[in-house]
Design a protein around this motif. Structure first.
Motif, short mmCIF file in Angstrom:
data_model
loop_
_atom_site.label_atom_id
_atom_site.label_comp_id
_atom_site.label_asym_id
_atom_site.label_seq_id
_atom_site.Cartn_x
_atom_site.Cartn_y
_atom_site.Cartn_z
N VAL A 255 -6.63 12.06 -4.70
CA VAL A 255 -5.75 11.75 -3.58
C VAL A 255 -5.52 10.24 -3.52
N ALA A 256 -4.29 9.84 -3.21
CA ALA A 256 -3.93 8.42 -3.18
C ALA A 256 -3.41 8.05 -1.79
N LYS A 257 -3.37 6.72 -1.54
CA LYS A 257 -2.91 6.24 -0.23
C LYS A 257 -1.54 6.81 0.14
N ASN A 258 -0.64 6.93 -0.86
CA ASN A 258 0.69 7.40 -0.52
C ASN A 258 0.76 8.91 -0.29
N ASP A 259 -0.41 9.58 -0.35
CA ASP A 259 -0.45 10.99 0.04
C ASP A 259 -0.68 11.13 1.55
N THR A 260 -0.93 10.01 2.23
CA THR A 260 -1.03 10.04 3.69
C THR A 260 0.29 10.57 4.26
N GLY A 261 0.18 11.42 5.25
CA GLY A 261 1.41 11.93 5.86
C GLY A 261 1.13 13.13 6.74
N GLU A 262 2.20 13.74 7.21
CA GLU A 262 2.09 14.89 8.09
C GLU A 262 2.43 16.14 7.30
N TYR A 263 1.49 17.06 7.23
CA TYR A 263 1.63 18.26 6.42
C TYR A 263 1.71 19.52 7.28
N PHE A 264 2.53 20.46 6.83
CA PHE A 264 2.47 21.80 7.40
C PHE A 264 2.90 22.78 6.33
N CYS A 265 2.59 24.04 6.54
CA CYS A 265 3.03 25.02 5.56
C CYS A 265 3.78 26.14 6.25
N GLU A 266 4.53 26.86 5.44
CA GLU A 266 5.39 27.92 5.92
C GLU A 266 5.07 29.18 5.10
N ALA A 267 4.89 30.30 5.81
CA ALA A 267 4.64 31.58 5.13
C ALA A 267 5.89 32.44 5.24
N SER A 268 6.30 33.02 4.12
CA SER A 268 7.45 33.92 4.17
C SER A 268 7.28 35.05 3.16
N ASN A 269 7.76 36.23 3.51
CA ASN A 269 7.69 37.36 2.59
C ASN A 269 9.02 38.12 2.56
N GLY A 270 10.07 37.47 3.05
CA GLY A 270 11.38 38.10 3.01
C GLY A 270 11.65 39.02 4.19
N ILE A 271 10.67 39.20 5.06
CA ILE A 271 10.85 40.05 6.24
C ILE A 271 10.71 39.18 7.48
N GLY A 272 11.66 39.25 8.37
CA GLY A 272 11.59 38.41 9.57
C GLY A 272 11.75 36.95 9.20
N LEU A 273 11.47 36.08 10.14
CA LEU A 273 11.62 34.65 9.92
C LEU A 273 10.35 34.06 9.31
N PRO A 274 10.50 33.04 8.46
CA PRO A 274 9.30 32.35 7.96
C PRO A 274 8.52 31.75 9.13
N GLN A 275 7.22 31.76 9.03
CA GLN A 275 6.36 31.23 10.09
C GLN A 275 5.70 29.95 9.62
N LYS A 276 5.69 28.95 10.52
CA LYS A 276 5.08 27.65 10.18
C LYS A 276 3.82 27.44 11.00
N CYS A 277 2.88 26.70 10.42
CA CYS A 277 1.73 26.28 11.21
C CYS A 277 2.06 24.91 11.82
N SER A 278 1.23 24.47 12.75
CA SER A 278 1.50 23.19 13.38
C SER A 278 1.24 22.05 12.39
N VAL A 279 1.97 20.96 12.59
CA VAL A 279 1.87 19.80 11.70
C VAL A 279 0.54 19.11 11.88
N LYS A 280 -0.11 18.76 10.77
CA LYS A 280 -1.38 18.03 10.84
C LYS A 280 -1.27 16.80 9.97
N ARG A 281 -1.79 15.70 10.49
CA ARG A 281 -1.73 14.44 9.75
C ARG A 281 -2.97 14.24 8.90
N MET A 282 -2.76 13.84 7.65
CA MET A 282 -3.86 13.48 6.77
C MET A 282 -3.77 12.00 6.46
#
Length: 103
Positions: A74-101
Motif C-alpha cells: 500500500v502506498a500514500k496515494n492509496d489514501t482515499g474514500e472507499y466503498f463497494c457495490e454488490a450487484s447480481n442483475g436483479i434489483g438495484l446494485p447495493q452500496k456500503c457506506s463510504v469508509k476512509r483509509m
C-alpha cells in the motif's frame, strides 16, 4: 433475489508498504453478487496479468467474485474514500457506506 447492502471492511489506517485487504460481502443475493470497488467515487479497474498493472502504477488486485480488494504494498496515494457495490442483475446494485483509509 436482489442483493442486500454489503458489509465493507476497510481499515481506517495502514502503514506504507504493508499488505492491506479490503473486503465486501453480502449473502442474500441469488445468483451470488459480483462486487465493484470504488475509490473517491471512481470505479476501480479490474487488473488482469502482471505486466500491465505495474506499468499503470496499480498496487491492487480486485476480485469481483469474492469482493476483496488487495494491496500488496500500500502506498500514500492509496489514501482515499472507499466503498463497494454488490450487484447480481436483479434489483438495484447495493452500496456500503463510504469508509476512509489513511495510509
Amino acid at each position: 433475489v436482489a442483493p442486500t447492502t454489503p458489509i465493507c471492511e476497510v481499515p481506517s489506517s495502514a502503514m506504507t508498504g504493508t499488505v492491506v485487504e479490503l473486503s465486501c460481502k453480502e449473502t442474500e443475493g441469488s445468483p451470488p453478487s459480483e462486487y465493484q470497488w470504488y475509490k473517491n467515487g471512481v470505479a476501480l479497474r479490474e487488473k488482469t496479468g502482471t505486466g500491465g498493472a505495474r506499468a499503470a502504477n496499480v498496487t491492487y488486485t480486485m476480485n469481483k467474485k469474492s469482493g476483496t480488494l488487495l494491496f500488496n504494498t500500500v502506498a500514500k496515494n492509496d489514501t482515499g474514500e472507499y466503498f463497494c457495490e454488490a450487484s447480481n442483475g436483479i434489483g438495484l446494485p447495493q452500496k456500503c457506506s463510504v469508509k476512509r483509509m489513511q495510509v
